[in-house]
Write an enzyme that holds these catalytic residues in place. Sequence first.
Site, PDB file in Angstrom:
ATOM      1  CB  ILE A 133      -8.911 -12.642   1.353  1.00 22.82           C
ATOM      2  CG1 ILE A 133      -8.378 -13.418   0.144  1.00 22.82           C
ATOM      3  CG2 ILE A 133      -9.398 -13.646   2.421  1.00 22.82           C
ATOM      4  CD1 ILE A 133      -7.134 -14.263   0.443  1.00 22.82           C
ATOM      5  CE  LYS A 134     -14.232  -7.882  -3.154  1.00 27.46           C
ATOM      6  NZ  LYS A 134     -15.001  -8.583  -2.092  1.00 27.46           N
ATOM      7  NE  ARG A 135      -5.558 -10.343   2.478  1.00 31.96           N
ATOM      8  CZ  ARG A 135      -6.543  -9.917   3.281  1.00 31.96           C
ATOM      9  NH1 ARG A 135      -7.550  -9.196   2.807  1.00 31.96           N
ATOM     10  NH2 ARG A 135      -6.504 -10.186   4.578  1.00 31.96           N
TER      11      ARG A 135
ATOM     12  CG  ASP B 137     -14.286  -5.686  -0.384  1.00 35.17           C
ATOM     13  OD1 ASP B 137     -15.475  -5.631  -0.773  1.00 35.17           O
ATOM     14  OD2 ASP B 137     -13.684  -6.747  -0.202  1.00 35.17           O
TER      15      ASP B 137
END
Lengths: 352, 352
Positions: A133-135, B137
């Site tokens: 999710i790369k939050r 991303d």
Amino acid sequence: MENSNAGMPKKGKRSGKGKKNENEERCGLMINKLITKIQKTKAPIVVGLDPMMKFVPEQIRRAAFAEHGETLDGAAEAIWQYNKGIVDAIYDLVPAVKPQIAMYEQFGIPGLIAFQKTVNYCKEKDLVVIGDIKRGDIGSTSEAYAAGHLGKVQVGSSLCTAFDEDFVTVNPYLGSDGVRPFMDICKEEHKGIFVLVKTSNPSSGELQDRLVRAEEGSTAGTESGDRPVYEIVGSQVAAWGAECMPESGEYSYVGAVVGATYPEQGKVLRKIMPRTLILVPGYGAQGGKGADLVHFFNEDGLGAIINSSRGIIAAHQQEKYAHFGEAGYAEAAREAVLEMRRDIVSALERRG
Amino acid sequence: MENSNAGMPKKGKRSGKGKKNENEERCGLMINKLITKIQKTKAPIVVGLDPMMKFVPEQIRRAAFAEHGETLDGAAEAIWQYNKGIVDAIYDLVPAVKPQIAMYEQFGIPGLIAFQKTVNYCKEKDLVVIGDIKRGDIGSTSEAYAAGHLGKVQVGSSLCTAFDEDFVTVNPYLGSDGVRPFMDICKEEHKGIFVLVKTSNPSSGELQDRLVRAEEGSTAGTESGDRPVYEIVGSQVAAWGAECMPESGEYSYVGAVVGATYPEQGKVLRKIMPRTLILVPGYGAQGGKGADLVHFFNEDGLGAIINSSRGIIAAHQQEKYAHFGEAGYAEAAREAVLEMRRDIVSALERRG
């Protein structure tokens, strides 16, 4: 970064292997499950569930569109059915899967329902689920992400769960108060995170490779004391990780993401973060090979888990696996996992 | 970073103000709408729609729980009703709103439905909607985020829209191939982004303030040529922005996020990015005041838009607005917007 001189986890703080106690119940169990599953399957492999419509066999697409039309619902149904086929074919071979939420989020609410169904289905199959999710945000906002993806949210007097992955990936650009809320929830929930350190994409160096001036009095890094951004972040991950060691177990539940496409950097980061499990994307389609990966592992043969996404889930579109046909996409994926395992295991054996 | 010596947009590339042509139809219209609305409302203000359950008046919560129980659906209904009240009270005063998706995502699918309803409702009220999603991303994945939040996704022969905000915030840690997919979609869709440069949180400096060594031959920055990470990213944003100028209009549709809590850095970044609209969070609750903000603006009185979230949407919980009572939360929010406008306008006037 915060507390950047903090060293490795103190051995004295951990009790002997296999000793279960109250703290172990509380801390880091999902990381231990992941490590145990890697050992059992002999596959330090995570399958990236990043479905794109162009991977999905015609037959599955047609059935989904017949039911829902060429709509977001139709797309979501197609990728969900596609995922189910993949998971059924590979769940006994690998310890973990990594659904990339963007590939679901692009299809809006129906896509996110497919994400949730995928997470739940994989957990039913006893796979460890890493939500890619790369939050990462300021404190109270990271808290909300952490609660929604790893923890529980308070609604009146009830505690509810939303997406409920086992691990998530976290972006470090905002510093420790963007990451600590995830660490806090992991502590409560026995879960874990992987912090982006050196990403696999071609332009990752634009920021991550920049040389940072040594701080006054620091002796770390190169002769001049200067170190690239990814080393600074790597040191920070090691320090966070030292705070997040399970009572029994050799690896922290704060892991790192380091791309397979940067083996030299992987070698350095392996040393900087000895007790950190490294999630390594970029194998296969992005160019990494088994031989490039050996330095991501520790001497114990552990310490890294290699992700392949389209190399596995779209294997049927490679010439090598074309004989499976579109309808055999799941069998092709299984074969691709087996080949990837052979590649990595034999590279590790050659290392000796 | 990529192309870091690229300078400002070349004046010659843009036609005169007011001249509409094919390119203007194609490019950057949402940024022009935002600037025009700032001028019309005399309010360089964006209201952060970051609802927390503790802000929501008892009456709204009770009604939502009566219908849905203390569930994710109940929470989502409560924040949606709460948002609607706020938006109805402030939509004529401000140009834009900024829903923070984490506050919705924590409530899972029902929460994200509330996010979508909020985005759509605000657009119906002709507010510019900035989705605070902080995504970013590798290339194909950023493409999916960009399609899902700003563009369209292909499903069979149909093009579908998912969340459809006007702007989103983007994290730069992965470098240009994490950002360019957003720029490309913005070009097609006349929309825009705000890239995180210097965030408002206390620990933002851990990475963002680190001094980066000058590249060979560079003369920018301090005497030694060293510059902090946020300046490196700021220069990159200016370069990206130069590629993304509307045919008529003074501001690029690649904006930047710089926290109100760092006025000195804001002053420097304002100079590095003269044609960049700066989204400034951290006013009010996080500590920023009007007087701290003047340097974020250009001489033309434009160039910045100040966000306040809980300072407005939870104004009724401040002593100053307590007389509105819980039931008057929306009127309290309106009063807080008016006061914020007075604070900023008078600070800009004092600057002269």
